[in-house]
Write an enzyme that holds these catalytic residues in place. Structure first.
Site, PDB file in Angstrom:
ATOM      1  N   PRO A   1     -77.033  10.346 -37.795  1.00 58.78           N
ATOM      2  CA  PRO A   1     -78.370  10.081 -37.259  1.00 58.78           C
ATOM      3  C   PRO A   1     -78.687  10.959 -36.051  1.00 58.78           C
ATOM      4  CG  PRO A   1     -76.846   8.334 -36.682  1.00 58.78           C
ATOM      5  CD  PRO A   1     -76.117   9.210 -37.638  1.00 58.78           C
TER       6      PRO A   1
ATOM      7  N   ARG B   1     -88.041  22.977 -29.298  1.00 59.26           N
ATOM      8  CA  ARG B   1     -87.863  22.323 -27.990  1.00 59.26           C
ATOM      9  C   ARG B   1     -87.788  23.412 -26.930  1.00 59.26           C
ATOM     10  NH1 ARG B   1     -83.143  18.778 -30.689  1.00 59.26           N
ATOM     11  NH2 ARG B   1     -84.456  17.246 -31.727  1.00 59.26           N
TER      12      ARG B   1
ATOM     13  N   ARG C   1     -81.350  12.481 -23.839  1.00 59.47           N
ATOM     14  CA  ARG C   1     -81.552  13.891 -24.192  1.00 59.47           C
ATOM     15  C   ARG C   1     -82.943  14.352 -23.767  1.00 59.47           C
ATOM     16  NH1 ARG C   1     -80.580  15.585 -30.358  1.00 59.47           N
ATOM     17  NH2 ARG C   1     -82.685  14.771 -30.607  1.00 59.47           N
TER      18      ARG C   1
ATOM     19  N   ARG D   1     -87.126   8.098 -35.143  1.00 58.61           N
ATOM     20  CA  ARG D   1     -85.736   8.517 -35.392  1.00 58.61           C
ATOM     21  C   ARG D   1     -84.791   7.320 -35.412  1.00 58.61           C
ATOM     22  NH1 ARG D   1     -84.529  14.523 -33.970  1.00 58.61           N
ATOM     23  NH2 ARG D   1     -86.521  15.425 -34.587  1.00 58.61           N
TER      24      ARG D   1
ATOM     25  N   ASP E   1     -67.516   8.042 -30.220  1.00 59.50           N
ATOM     26  CA  ASP E   1     -67.626   7.149 -29.063  1.00 59.50           C
ATOM     27  C   ASP E   1     -67.316   7.993 -27.832  1.00 59.50           C
ATOM     28  OD1 ASP E   1     -67.670   5.085 -27.329  1.00 59.50           O
ATOM     29  OD2 ASP E   1     -66.244   3.809 -28.393  1.00 59.50           O
TER      30      ASP E   1
ATOM     31  N   GLY F   1     -74.702  13.111 -31.752  1.00 64.14           N
ATOM     32  CA  GLY F   1     -73.840  14.109 -31.113  1.00 64.14           C
ATOM     33  C   GLY F   1     -73.373  15.223 -32.040  1.00 64.14           C
ATOM     34  N   LYS F   2     -74.042  15.412 -33.162  1.00 65.65           N
ATOM     35  CA  LYS F   2     -73.636  16.472 -34.122  1.00 65.65           C
ATOM     36  C   LYS F   2     -73.690  17.847 -33.456  1.00 65.65           C
ATOM     37  CE  LYS F   2     -77.036  15.521 -36.898  1.00 65.65           C
ATOM     38  NZ  LYS F   2     -77.693  14.451 -36.144  1.00 65.65           N
TER      39      LYS F   2
END
Ligand code: ADP
Ligand code: 5GP
Length: 428
Positions: A169, A201, A294, A305, A329, A173-174
């Site tokens: 999702p 962005r 973020r 999202r 985590d 943190g991908k």
């Protein structure tokens, strides 16, 4: 003498090649037109360099001399009785630029389903191409498009390592994990730069983070078969082009794809053999905290999202798409776990893979095929390479193909021989 391919076309229906740059075209045009052939069609002046016959069809390849155009393909089809129809097929895949100089290319028929094209005088990374005329991909596309289809695939040496697909999702943190991996192993991994219709962005650069694109342009390219997968995600269109993955492999690196679950499902169903990893947040509360921290999305986008996250996590955990599930985590711990499952936790040397030395092809060459090897004889070798005037293309381990590269090609120069094939030396 009657050109072999006219004989093949009219009578025995076997395959063969004719090279117009070798002066065979006039005989073909003037004397040997089979019934129904469009008389007066001057292949040579149209720039067609070769014709390859497969069954009832002749594939004319060539034309287009200026730098901006691509090598043309026309089909002469005698399937329906005596009449030969000229067909302009739908041409898929990344198309080669025309060869420099008048000599064009040579063509060799392989396995009745693809034609090997050798561009004379081309650089090592641009000299070998395949025109697929009846592979599984071409047959599928023919069915979908309802037209005659051919597809180009660029030949590439060696194998590509299995790409890594990372999903999860938004905000899990991908991107952070991928950056850490690429920073630690810069020569080992390369990022597949996706296309998207969302706005960049503040810190994002076009061509680095994404190819930011107009929806209409992206939809056109999807229709042209240029995308491995695409999906509508959080209201925008995202997709991985075939080229995005191939350029990483061309650089000798392992490709990392950051794509959503729908995209992962499409890649799983495609011919791309990859490792699939799903990244889970420790909780929905933590995910929301990260997305807000973020600070890149509006409140409305954050809520969208988060709404989508629940379904993505359920699919990621329950579907058979993913090979591994990682819990992000503690960041460092997750990074170590990612390295472990990629086999990078030991003493891994991150030195770049040396790419094989290129063999440049001359303008004058002749070609013969022996089993799975194509022997290219350089007719006027440079003085310093005169003793190495034979180049071997070993086609025994070909993999992949259109719409991507055809990999597994082995190319090497050998010493000239005086007593036939028994004189073959070891590859250099
Ligand atoms: P994604 O690419 O999955 O959308 P990002 O990599 O952009 O997510 O991460 C979202 C935010 O969460 C970033 O600000 C990042 O620094 C932060 N982050 C990533 N992993 C962790 C973690 N394990 N603990 C706390 N914050 C994290
Ligand atoms: P973001 O807008 O935060 O960069 O990405 C939103 C979502 O789109 C993420 O889940 C990301 O994995 C996904 N995504 C990014 N590129 C692609 C792509 O090429 N294909 C698909 N299917 N999803 C993508």
């Amino acid at each position: 003498m009657r050109p072999s391919w006219v004989l093949a076309m009219g009578k025995s229906r076997i395959g063969g090649n004719i090279d117009f740059s070798m002066g065979e075209a006039p005989a073909f045009i003037v004397d040997d037109l089979p019934t129904g052939f469009p008389s007066g069609f001057d292949f040579k002046s149209k720039g067609c360099t070769t014709a390859t016959v497969i069954g009832n069809k002749a594939y004319l390849i060539g034309g287009g001399h200026d730098e901006s155009s691509t090598v043309g393909v026309q089909i002469f089809d005698q399937t329906r009785g005596e009449l030969i129809c000229r067909v302009n097929p739908t041409v898929l895949g990344t198309q080669p630029k025309p060869c420099k100089g008048p000599k064009g290319h040579s063509a060799v028929l392989l396995n009745e389903n693809r034609i090997l094209i050798i561009k004379k005088g081309s650089t090592p990374d641009d000299c070998i191409w395949f025109l697929e005329v009846d592979t599984q991909y071409v047959r599928e596309q023919r069915k979908i498009l309802g037209t005659e289809v051919v597809a180009w695939s660029k030949g590439a040496r060696g194998d590509a390592e299995k790409p890594i697909v990372i999903s999860g999702p938004s905000g899990v943190g991908k991107g952070t994990l991928i950056s850490m991996l690429m920073k630690e192993f810069p020569s080992m991994f390369g990022f597949s730069v996706s296309h998207t219709t969302r706005a960049p962005r503040v810190m994002e650069k076009d061509g680095v983070h994404y190819h930011f694109t107009e929806r209409s342009a992206m939809e056109r390219e999807i229709k042209d078969g240029k995308f491995l997968e695409f999906a509508s995600v959080h209201g925008n269109l995202y997709g991985t082009s075939v080229e995005a993955v191939e350029v990483v492999a061309d650089a000798g690196k392992r490709c990392i794809l950051d794509i959503d679950v729908q995209g992962a499902r499409s890649v799983r169903a495609s011919s791309l053999d990859a490792i699939f990893i799903f990244v889970c947040p420790p909780s929905m509360e933590e995910l929301e905290k990260r997305l807000r921290a973020r600070g890149t999305e509006t409140e409305e986008q954050i809520l969208k999202r988060l709404r989508n996250a629940q379904a993505e996590i359920e699919q990621g955990q329950s579907s058979a798409i993913f090979d591994y599930i990682l819990y992000n985590d503690h960041l460092e711990e997750c990074h170590e776990n990612l390295k472990k499952l990629l086999g990078l936790d030991g003493n891994v040397t991150a030195s770049p893979k040396s790419s094989p030395k290129g063999v440049e092809l001359p303008m004058d060459l002749s070609i013969s095929k022996i089993d799975q090897k194509v022997i290219i004889k350089c007719e006027s070798p440079e003085p310093e390479t005169a003793s190495k005037n034979l180049i071997v293309l070993d086609l025994s381990s070909l993999k992949g193909g259109a719409p991507g590269r055809t990999r597994g090609l082995d190319v090497y120069a050998i010493d000239s021989f005086s007593d036939g094939l028994s004189g073959f030396n070891q590859p250099t």
